[in-house]
Structure formats: C-alpha cells, structure tokens
Design an enzyme around this catalytic site. Sequence first.
Site, PDB file in Angstrom:
ATOM      1  N   ASP A  60       0.425  -1.171   0.049  1.00 22.97           N
ATOM      2  CA  ASP A  60      -0.179   0.497   0.102  1.00 22.97           C
ATOM      3  C   ASP A  60       1.088   1.136  -0.096  1.00 22.97           C
ATOM      4  OD1 ASP A  60      -3.167   0.975   0.976  1.00 22.97           O
ATOM      5  OD2 ASP A  60      -1.932   2.174   1.144  1.00 22.97           O
ATOM      6  N   ILE A  61       0.045   2.322  -0.452  1.00 21.79           N
ATOM      7  CA  ILE A  61       1.433   3.415  -1.151  1.00 21.79           C
ATOM      8  C   ILE A  61       1.430   4.070   0.643  1.00 21.79           C
ATOM      9  CG2 ILE A  61      -0.838   5.232  -1.977  1.00 21.79           C
ATOM     10  CD1 ILE A  61       1.740   5.567  -4.213  1.00 21.79           C
ATOM     11  N   VAL A  81     -10.876   2.635  -3.820  1.00 25.25           N
ATOM     12  CA  VAL A  81     -10.334   2.102  -5.303  1.00 25.25           C
ATOM     13  C   VAL A  81     -11.583   1.254  -5.333  1.00 25.25           C
ATOM     14  CG1 VAL A  81      -9.211   0.812  -6.292  1.00 25.25           C
ATOM     15  CG2 VAL A  81      -7.854   2.868  -4.762  1.00 25.25           C
ATOM     16  N   HIS A 137     -10.063  -5.605  -3.687  1.00 23.43           N
ATOM     17  CA  HIS A 137      -8.928  -5.639  -2.721  1.00 23.43           C
ATOM     18  C   HIS A 137      -9.346  -6.058  -1.177  1.00 23.43           C
ATOM     19  CE1 HIS A 137      -9.782  -0.997  -2.484  1.00 23.43           C
ATOM     20  NE2 HIS A 137      -9.818  -1.660  -1.244  1.00 23.43           N
TER      21      HIS A 137
HETATM   22  P1  AMP Z   1      -9.854   1.368  -0.342  1.00 24.32           P
HETATM   23  O1  AMP Z   1     -10.164   2.678   0.863  1.00 24.32           O
HETATM   24  O2  AMP Z   1     -10.222  -0.005   1.178  1.00 24.32           O
HETATM   25  O3  AMP Z   1     -10.545   1.648  -0.970  1.00 24.32           O
HETATM   26  O4  AMP Z   1      -8.406   1.124  -0.293  1.00 24.32           O
HETATM   27  C1  AMP Z   1      -7.908   2.197  -1.186  1.00 24.32           C
HETATM   28  C2  AMP Z   1      -6.151   1.591  -0.420  1.00 24.32           C
HETATM   29  O5  AMP Z   1      -5.323   1.983  -1.961  1.00 24.32           O
HETATM   30  C3  AMP Z   1      -5.786   3.037  -0.150  1.00 24.32           C
HETATM   31  O6  AMP Z   1      -4.812   2.176   1.794  1.00 24.32           O
HETATM   32  C4  AMP Z   1      -4.179   3.803  -0.574  1.00 24.32           C
HETATM   33  O7  AMP Z   1      -3.277   3.809   0.110  1.00 24.32           O
HETATM   34  C5  AMP Z   1      -4.408   2.327  -1.134  1.00 24.32           C
HETATM   35  N1  AMP Z   1      -3.493   2.786  -2.964  1.00 24.32           N
HETATM   36  C6  AMP Z   1      -3.908   4.021  -3.312  1.00 24.32           C
HETATM   37  N2  AMP Z   1      -3.434   4.075  -4.603  1.00 24.32           N
HETATM   38  C7  AMP Z   1      -2.102   3.038  -4.151  1.00 24.32           C
HETATM   39  C8  AMP Z   1      -1.060   3.152  -5.212  1.00 24.32           C
HETATM   40  N3  AMP Z   1      -0.821   3.482  -6.456  1.00 24.32           N
HETATM   41  N4  AMP Z   1      -0.447   2.596  -5.309  1.00 24.32           N
HETATM   42  C9  AMP Z   1      -0.674   1.592  -3.828  1.00 24.32           C
HETATM   43  N5  AMP Z   1      -1.589   2.101  -3.087  1.00 24.32           N
HETATM   44  C10 AMP Z   1      -1.948   2.462  -3.315  1.00 24.32           C
END
Ligand code: AMP
Length: 127
Positions: free
Chosen positions: A35-36, A106, A110
């Site tokens: 996770d970023i 997103v 996931h």
């Molecule tokens: P959610 O709220 O469960 O949809 O979580 C989305 C997750 O994606 C968050 O923890 C973000 O930090 C992570 N995220 C967003 N963009 C990226 C990326 N480019 N690479 C890795 N993680 C990401």
Amino acid sequence: MSQSYDDQNIFAKILRGEIPNDTVLETEHSLAFRDIQPQAPEHVLVIPKGAYVSYGQFAQEASEAEIVDYTRAIGEVCAMLGIEPARGGGGFRMISNSGRDGVQEVPHLHVHILAGRPLGRMLARAE
Ligand code: AMP
C-alpha cells in the site's frame, strides 16, 4: 443497485502496467503489492486480475481457478511476510472495504493485509 466496473480505477491502471507498484507476489490471476500509504509496518493489498468490484461479486462470479488462486495468493503473502500465526507469526488483520458503507476508495476488489504491530480493536465506536 449494482456497481459497474470502472476500468479507469487506479488498480486497473496498475494491472495494465500504466503506473508502477511495489509488487510482493504475482500469480496467474492475482497481484499483491505494498500500500502506498501504509497504516502498519506491513500493509499489503491483494487484488484479483479480473474486473471485480467487491468480494461478494467475486465470490459469486469468478471462476473456481480465480477463487483458488486468489485465496492461495493471500496465504502465500502471509507466509512470505512471516505473519501467519499458525506458523508462529504475530498475526494480521485482513480487511476488504466494499461500496459506500464500507468506505471503499478504489472500486477494484482488494484485501488489505495489515501486520507488524498490535492493531487495536476492529472498529472505532460508531458515530
Ligand atoms: P480502500 O479504502 O479500501 O479502497 O483502500 C484503497 C487503498 O489503496 C488505500 O489504502 C490507498 O493507500 C491505496 N492506494 C491508492 N493508490 C495506490 C497505489 N498507487 N499503490 C498502492 N496503493 C495505493
């Protein structure tokens, strides 16, 4: 109300190689990457390569090969990180936020695997 798949979401772009990721594991049907914005010392996201929004949709619509691959990939990530309590690891929390009430940012399925410190209670007190 069903949610159609948005192929411009950030994980779809990662799967197409349009933006980079810190890969932990790639299998035929799944990808795991860091996770970023990590919220624990270990914070890995595991996604299926197929166009699924939520775990519920995936569980109903994915092939058995995809489901087995995804489930095994999650296990493999836990083994790789050394966090599996059945093997002496310190444990982990697995979360899959889905839809509006799950506060999913997103819209590509996931699971978050969080580990490396005591993670506290599962949910904050309801507002
Ligand atoms: P959610 O709220 O469960 O949809 O979580 C989305 C997750 O994606 C968050 O923890 C973000 O930090 C992570 N995220 C967003 N963009 C990226 C990326 N480019 N690479 C890795 N993680 C990401």
